[in-house]
Design a protein around this motif. Sequence first.
Motif, PDB file in Angstrom:
ATOM      1  N   UNK A 169      -0.641 -12.075  11.599  1.00 21.02           N
ATOM      2  CA  UNK A 169       0.569 -12.222  12.408  1.00 21.02           C
ATOM      3  C   UNK A 169       0.980 -13.684  12.578  1.00 21.02           C
ATOM      4  N   UNK A 170       0.014 -14.582  12.613  1.00 22.72           N
ATOM      5  CA  UNK A 170       0.305 -15.989  12.885  1.00 22.72           C
ATOM      6  C   UNK A 170       0.824 -16.694  11.621  1.00 22.72           C
ATOM      7  N   UNK A 171       1.999 -17.355  11.755  1.00 21.72           N
ATOM      8  CA  UNK A 171       2.669 -17.927  10.584  1.00 21.72           C
ATOM      9  C   UNK A 171       1.835 -19.027   9.921  1.00 21.72           C
ATOM     10  N   UNK A 172       1.283 -19.926  10.734  1.00 22.14           N
ATOM     11  CA  UNK A 172       0.497 -21.039  10.160  1.00 22.14           C
ATOM     12  C   UNK A 172      -0.730 -20.528   9.406  1.00 22.14           C
ATOM     13  N   UNK A 173      -1.397 -19.525   9.977  1.00 23.03           N
ATOM     14  CA  UNK A 173      -2.583 -18.978   9.308  1.00 23.03           C
ATOM     15  C   UNK A 173      -2.178 -18.257   8.017  1.00 23.03           C
ATOM     16  N   UNK A 174      -1.057 -17.530   8.067  1.00 24.15           N
ATOM     17  CA  UNK A 174      -0.583 -16.838   6.861  1.00 24.15           C
ATOM     18  C   UNK A 174      -0.220 -17.854   5.784  1.00 24.15           C
ATOM     19  N   UNK A 220      -4.913 -10.972  -4.459  1.00 25.14           N
ATOM     20  CA  UNK A 220      -4.557 -10.855  -3.038  1.00 25.14           C
ATOM     21  C   UNK A 220      -3.055 -10.990  -2.834  1.00 25.14           C
ATOM     22  N   UNK A 221      -2.564 -10.294  -1.799  1.00 26.77           N
ATOM     23  CA  UNK A 221      -1.202 -10.547  -1.344  1.00 26.77           C
ATOM     24  C   UNK A 221      -1.285 -10.818   0.154  1.00 26.77           C
ATOM     25  N   UNK A 222      -0.449 -11.737   0.621  1.00 25.95           N
ATOM     26  CA  UNK A 222      -0.486 -12.150   2.024  1.00 25.95           C
ATOM     27  C   UNK A 222       0.756 -11.612   2.719  1.00 25.95           C
ATOM     28  N   UNK A 223       0.560 -10.944   3.851  1.00 23.91           N
ATOM     29  CA  UNK A 223       1.689 -10.412   4.616  1.00 23.91           C
ATOM     30  C   UNK A 223       1.665 -11.043   6.005  1.00 23.91           C
ATOM     31  N   UNK A 270      -6.422  -6.807  -2.694  1.00 23.69           N
ATOM     32  CA  UNK A 270      -6.552  -7.062  -1.260  1.00 23.69           C
ATOM     33  C   UNK A 270      -5.217  -7.436  -0.640  1.00 23.69           C
ATOM     34  N   UNK A 271      -4.860  -6.734   0.436  1.00 25.26           N
ATOM     35  CA  UNK A 271      -3.676  -7.092   1.213  1.00 25.26           C
ATOM     36  C   UNK A 271      -4.176  -7.746   2.496  1.00 25.26           C
ATOM     37  N   UNK A 272      -3.820  -9.018   2.718  1.00 26.16           N
ATOM     38  CA  UNK A 272      -4.282  -9.743   3.908  1.00 26.16           C
ATOM     39  C   UNK A 272      -3.143  -9.820   4.910  1.00 26.16           C
TER      40      UNK A 272
END
Length: 238
Positions: A102-107, A122-125, A97-99
Amino acid sequence: MNSGLDYLGEFLQVFPGMDAGKINRLVIYLQLVLKKNQQTNLTAITNWEEAVIKHLYDSLMVVRWPFWPTASKILDLGTGAGFPGIPLAILCPQQQYCLVEANKKKAEFLSFIKNELRLENISVVNDRAENIARQQKYREQYEIVTARAVANTAVLLELAIPLCQKDGYFIAYKGGNYQNELALAQNAIEILDAPLVKEIPYELPNDFGRRCLLIFQKTKTTPDKYPRRPGIPEKRPL
Ligand code: SAH
């Protein structure tokens, strides 16, 4: 807050592949979301039963679609605090899963969850979909792209379809009243060659409302000019 295990046991075990260990991880994840929510605004939902059904149950509904288990690379666009991407990654550990958020705090919160629950799939972008869709690493790479509560369907199609493989699918999580929005998306559907191939309407348990999954299939390679620059899909939908 109670542990919610009664609700989870009753409602979440209906999903294929669920087991006690996964239910435990889902509970821990949701507790972390609600705890973090006391400091930062991640979700309007603070009641445990409501959170279990509107977030976990709703996120997982898509696994009942027969194609779902056959996919190996999935991208969730605008994941926010993690829905639907994190519950799906917990239920389906064999899928990558690639998540994208755009929002820095949420990422940052998503990365914290990845470490806390040791979610290796998972990877977070931390970027906008418009930007990553221009990069070879992401463009036309995913069998399935999902998005829940991110934008209207016309906007979402322009963001999501360039990320789908040819013949891949884009799945929009919508409320019960999606007909009008779908009518407004007809132009985007034609321009992007992504017809609606399936609608899966459902009721959330305990009268938490009607929802629908809209499944679009990408039938042709996307022209280079889509998506347009960041913000333009939303400002001037196709
Ligand atoms: N999917 C989550 C969050 C919904 S809020 C849920 O269902 O609870 C919508 C999220 O999408 C926000 O966190 C916002 O930052 C993100 N978002 C909106 N437009 C985006 C874009 N173009 N690229 C990446 N993320 C985006």
